[in-house]
Design an enzyme around this catalytic site. Structure first.
Site, PDB file in Angstrom:
ATOM      1  N   GLU A 233       5.814   6.124   5.717  1.00  0.00           N
ATOM      2  CA  GLU A 233       4.120   6.090   6.193  1.00  0.00           C
ATOM      3  C   GLU A 233       4.475   5.347   7.172  1.00  0.00           C
ATOM      4  O   GLU A 233       4.703   3.716   6.978  1.00  0.00           O
ATOM      5  CB  GLU A 233       3.473   5.062   4.947  1.00  0.00           C
ATOM      6  CG  GLU A 233       1.580   5.680   5.350  1.00  0.00           C
ATOM      7  CD  GLU A 233       1.074   5.360   3.899  1.00  0.00           C
ATOM      8  OE1 GLU A 233       1.198   5.725   2.698  1.00  0.00           O
ATOM      9  OE2 GLU A 233      -0.069   5.195   4.353  1.00  0.00           O
TER      10      GLU A 233
ATOM     11  N   ASP B  74      -0.401   7.365   9.264  1.00  0.00           N
ATOM     12  CA  ASP B  74      -1.667   6.824   8.781  1.00  0.00           C
ATOM     13  C   ASP B  74      -2.650   6.492   9.673  1.00  0.00           C
ATOM     14  O   ASP B  74      -3.574   7.185  10.689  1.00  0.00           O
ATOM     15  CB  ASP B  74      -1.343   5.776   7.526  1.00  0.00           C
ATOM     16  CG  ASP B  74      -2.676   4.940   6.800  1.00  0.00           C
ATOM     17  OD1 ASP B  74      -3.740   4.881   7.833  1.00  0.00           O
ATOM     18  OD2 ASP B  74      -2.129   4.324   6.020  1.00  0.00           O
TER      19      ASP B  74
ATOM     20  N   GLY C   4      -6.256   4.888   0.057  1.00  0.00           N
ATOM     21  CA  GLY C   4      -6.591   4.482  -0.144  1.00  0.00           C
ATOM     22  C   GLY C   4      -7.661   2.525   1.278  1.00  0.00           C
ATOM     23  O   GLY C   4      -6.310   2.829   1.743  1.00  0.00           O
TER      24      GLY C   4
HETATM   25  O1  OSB Z   1      -1.939   1.202   4.485  1.00  0.00           O
HETATM   26  O2  OSB Z   1      -2.467   2.481   2.743  1.00  0.00           O
HETATM   27  C1  OSB Z   1      -2.247   1.246   3.269  1.00  0.00           C
HETATM   28  C2  OSB Z   1      -5.161  -0.973   1.444  1.00  0.00           C
HETATM   29  C3  OSB Z   1      -6.008  -1.647   2.678  1.00  0.00           C
HETATM   30  C4  OSB Z   1      -5.155  -1.519   3.508  1.00  0.00           C
HETATM   31  C5  OSB Z   1      -4.351   0.062   4.016  1.00  0.00           C
HETATM   32  C6  OSB Z   1      -3.544   0.317   2.837  1.00  0.00           C
HETATM   33  C7  OSB Z   1      -3.756  -0.016   1.614  1.00  0.00           C
HETATM   34  C8  OSB Z   1      -3.562   0.912   0.293  1.00  0.00           C
HETATM   35  C9  OSB Z   1      -4.039   0.853  -0.691  1.00  0.00           C
HETATM   36  O3  OSB Z   1      -2.300   0.975   0.651  1.00  0.00           O
HETATM   37  C10 OSB Z   1      -4.453   1.761  -0.996  1.00  0.00           C
HETATM   38  C11 OSB Z   1      -5.721   1.470  -2.641  1.00  0.00           C
HETATM   39  O4  OSB Z   1      -6.678   1.627  -2.267  1.00  0.00           O
HETATM   40  O5  OSB Z   1      -5.205   1.366  -3.465  1.00  0.00           O
HETATM   41 MG    MG Z   2      -0.989   2.867   4.926  1.00  0.00          MG
END
Ligand code: OSB
Ligand code: MG
Length: 370
Positions: free
Chosen positions: A213, A238, A291
């Site tokens: 990712e 993302d 998330g």
């Molecule tokens: O990059 O997916 C991400 C949390 C904060 C900011 C960016 C990310 C994330 C997570 C957490 O990977 C996912 C979750 O809410 O469990």
């Molecule tokens: Mg991410």
């Protein structure tokens, strides 16, 4: 629908344990809750997930508060609904998390007015969603194995670990050695690498990861397409996908096979549906729902999004207990034995906000009357 008032309530929530990524460490985070009440008294809730610093994106809780109070709320006059919301705020460039928090309150409200669960209201097709867990960078590889193993024991269907330069191939190797090849495993770099690191990703190819990712720049599509030509593991974007148009460009360039769709990042559930229509229905490629460490309010919206047909991988949607000692909704989101979370039967997001608790904990509040 006609709104009677819209309130912003900022609460700070403390995670059970620090969450560390390539861009920083979080122990406490702000959540701006949006409470939208229509003329008949029905109420919908949304959550703004912007962090206190501009690290994941340029938005912060301060910019979101400012943009919502001064530019978004004044647009909510007369007949408003979630489907018409994007047109009302289209002059505002960016600030998707601010928009999404308000938009999602309108979706919850509209679904409640029809007496339907939000997931059915937006066209979801499944009553349970596959739950994965996102594991932050750990102080040691022993800690990493212990933490991941405990989540696997709880039943989470797949594990995503955060990586950064110097903490990438070895953590993955250790997890594979300790937990075996059948663990569904993927990594998230949060844009910490450049094309000069292609060798790291070539080495990661040996570990059977589901996907990598956002390895490269947070707005990049071109270099990801180049990287994709040198590795076998699918790339998932993302940060780089802020809307359906970015998804189209990612397809045309060959930047990714998979998109982690975060409703907050793309401006809400409407844009989530547009990305889903393009990436899955038209192009036949999978998405999943990411998330932002949401409280139970934001997570309700994520659960709804994860019931869409094109969601083909486990989501970063974990139980309330993975994040917080106490969530701000009742019932809290719980993990079933099979590693799923049940889509609710109650209307809207399907969880009641503990409003007294939220009001007394609020660090600041604002009320808008159209
Ligand atoms: O990059 O997916 C991400 C949390 C904060 C900011 C960016 C990310 C994330 C997570 C957490 O990977 C996912 C979750 O809410 O469990
Ligand atoms: Mg991410």
């Amino acid at each position: 629908m006609e709104l009677r008032r819209v309130e912003l309530l900022e609460v700070w929530v403390r995670l059970k344990s620090p969450f560390e990524t390539s861009f920083g460490k979080t122990l406490e985070r702000p959540a701006i809750l949006v409470r939208a009440e229509e003329r008949g008294g029905e109420v919908g809730w949304g959550e703004v997930v912007a962090d206190s610093g501009p690290w994941y994106s340029y938005e912060t809780n301060e910019t979101a508060w400012h943009v919502i109070r001064d530019f978004i709320l004044p647009q909510l006059k007369g007949d408003v609904g979630p489907r018409g919301f994007p047109a009302l705020v289209s002059r505002i460039r960016g600030h998707n998390m601010a928009k999404a928090g308000v938009e999602m309150a309108l979706w919850d409200l509209a679904a409640k007015l029809e007496g339907r669960p939000l997931w059915q209201y937006i066209g979801g097709v499944r009553d349970r969603i596959a739950s994965g867990v996102s594991v932050g960078i750990q102080p040691s590889l022993e800690d990493l194995v212990r933490v991941v193993d405990s989540y696997v024991q709880e039943g989470y269907q797949r594990v995503k670990i955060k990586i950064r330069p110097g903490y990438d191939v070895e953590p993955v190797r250790r997890l594979r050695e300790a937990l075996g090849p059948s663990l569904k495993l993927q990594v998230d770099a949060n844009a910490a690498y450049t094309l000069s690191d292609v060798e790291v990703f070539r080495r990661l190819d040996d570990f059977g990861l589901l996907m990598i990712e956002q390895p490269l720049g947070w707005r990049d599509l071109v270099d990801h397409a180049e990287l994709a030509r040198h590795i076998r593991t699918p790339i998932c974007l993302d940060e780089s996908v802020a809307d359906a148009d970015d998804a189209r460009k990612a397809y045309q360039l060959g930047s990714a096979m998979i998109i982690n769709v975060k409703p907050a990042r793309v401006g809400g559930l409407g844009e989530t549906l547009r990305i889903h229509d393009l990436w899955y229905r038209q192009l036949g490629r999978p998405i999943w729902i990411g998330g932002m460490l949401e409280t139970g309010v934001g997570r309700g919206h994520l659960v709804a999004a994860a019931t869409l047909e094109g969601v083909r991988y486990p989501n970063d949607i974990s139980a309330s207990s993975r994040y917080y000692e106490e969530d701000i909704v009742e019932p809290p989101w719980e993990l079933n034995r099979d590693g799923t979370i049940s889509a609710p039967r109650a209307s809207g997001i399907g969880a009641e906000v503990l409003e007294d608790k939220v009001r007394s904990a609020a660090k600041r509040a604002y009320e808008f009357r159209p």
